[in-house]
Motif scaffolding. Structure first.
Motif, PDB file in Angstrom:
ATOM      1  N   VAL A  44       0.840  -1.197   0.000  1.00  0.00           N
ATOM      2  CA  VAL A  44       0.000   0.000   0.000  1.00  0.00           C
ATOM      3  C   VAL A  44       0.881   1.255   0.000  1.00  0.00           C
ATOM      4  O   VAL A  44       0.600   2.222  -0.716  1.00  0.00           O
ATOM      5  N   GLN A  45       1.951   1.249   0.766  1.00  0.00           N
ATOM      6  CA  GLN A  45       2.879   2.387   0.776  1.00  0.00           C
ATOM      7  C   GLN A  45       3.512   2.601  -0.594  1.00  0.00           C
ATOM      8  O   GLN A  45       3.816   3.725  -0.982  1.00  0.00           O
ATOM      9  N   ALA A  46       3.700   1.521  -1.358  1.00  0.00           N
ATOM     10  CA  ALA A  46       4.280   1.611  -2.706  1.00  0.00           C
ATOM     11  C   ALA A  46       3.249   2.094  -3.734  1.00  0.00           C
ATOM     12  O   ALA A  46       3.610   2.380  -4.863  1.00  0.00           O
ATOM     13  N   GLY A  98      -1.783  -8.207  -4.320  1.00  0.00           N
ATOM     14  CA  GLY A  98      -1.412  -9.570  -4.659  1.00  0.00           C
ATOM     15  C   GLY A  98      -0.853 -10.252  -3.428  1.00  0.00           C
ATOM     16  O   GLY A  98      -0.843  -9.676  -2.336  1.00  0.00           O
ATOM     17  N   CYS A  99      -0.365 -11.460  -3.599  1.00  0.00           N
ATOM     18  CA  CYS A  99       0.103 -12.229  -2.437  1.00  0.00           C
ATOM     19  C   CYS A  99       1.533 -11.892  -2.033  1.00  0.00           C
ATOM     20  O   CYS A  99       2.048 -12.453  -1.077  1.00  0.00           O
ATOM     21  N   HIS A 100       2.197 -10.999  -2.749  1.00  0.00           N
ATOM     22  CA  HIS A 100       3.535 -10.521  -2.383  1.00  0.00           C
ATOM     23  C   HIS A 100       3.801  -9.240  -3.159  1.00  0.00           C
ATOM     24  O   HIS A 100       3.025  -8.879  -4.050  1.00  0.00           O
ATOM     25  N   LEU A 101       4.874  -8.564  -2.839  1.00  0.00           N
ATOM     26  CA  LEU A 101       5.278  -7.355  -3.547  1.00  0.00           C
ATOM     27  C   LEU A 101       6.681  -7.574  -4.088  1.00  0.00           C
ATOM     28  O   LEU A 101       7.547  -8.088  -3.385  1.00  0.00           O
ATOM     29  N   ALA A 102       6.896  -7.175  -5.331  1.00  0.00           N
ATOM     30  CA  ALA A 102       8.219  -7.281  -5.943  1.00  0.00           C
ATOM     31  C   ALA A 102       8.635  -5.914  -6.480  1.00  0.00           C
ATOM     32  O   ALA A 102       7.784  -5.056  -6.740  1.00  0.00           O
ATOM     33  N   GLU A 103       9.933  -5.745  -6.639  1.00  0.00           N
ATOM     34  CA  GLU A 103      10.454  -4.534  -7.261  1.00  0.00           C
ATOM     35  C   GLU A 103      11.474  -4.945  -8.313  1.00  0.00           C
ATOM     36  O   GLU A 103      12.350  -5.780  -8.057  1.00  0.00           O
TER      37      GLU A 103
END
Length: 167
Positions: A88-90, A98-103
């Motif tokens: 959410v901060q991103a 989704g079930c994870h966050l990637a960058e």
């Protein structure tokens, strides 16, 4: 007449020598890269480095990371039980988590997004913060052996949320 023949002979030798020199120079130069050639051949290669923040108890995140690695990505996994807050901060919309966050390469990718969509993102470089595949669709990589059927991926950023891919 002798002078005409001598002049013609010298001219012929000069022309032949000029052609031979031009051919030799071209052959030697073909191995060199000129500034124009370097600029034309230098392209931005999208990164294959990706970092994933995931819930440490999520098995599909590990399967998804293995899917990415099988497609040539170098994956850094970070256990983060609060990845949803980080998402959410991103900028990922709460209803689109989704079930994870990637960058990757300056973009955020939320969820089990297929590599084709990630590669399009880092190649096209749209002016967005990232993309998300909400939830845990059963036909997404990480849940299934690979993508099957249609998946709707959303773009998010300053201009709001739009459909990025529906394929």
């Amino acid at each position: 007449m002798k002078n005409a023949f001598a002049f013609t002979s010298i001219a012929a030798v000069a022309v032949a020598g000029g052609i031979a020199f031009a051919t030799l120079s071209s052959a030697q130069d073909s191995g060199r890269t000129t500034t124009t050639d370097a600029a034309a051949t230098e392209q931005t290669v999208p990164s294959k480095q990706i970092t994933i923040w995931r819930d440490p108890s999520c098995g599909c995140c590990d399967a998804y990371a293995e899917y990415l690695e099988g497609n040539g990505y170098q994956v850094t996994r970070i256990d983060d039980p609060n990845f949803d807050r980080r998402s959410v901060q991103a900028g990922v919309p709460e209803q689109g988590l989704g079930c994870h966050l990637a960058e990757i390469d300056g973009y955020y990718v939320s969820g089990l997004v297929p590599v084709e969509i990630i590669e399009r993102l880092v190649t096209e470089r749209p002016e967005i913060a990232g993309i998300t595949l909400p939830g845990m669709p059963a036909n997404a990589p990480g849940m299934a052996p690979g993508k099957t059927g249609t998946l709707k991926t959303y773009a998010f950023g300053e201009d709001g949320v739009t459909v990025y891919s529906d394929e």
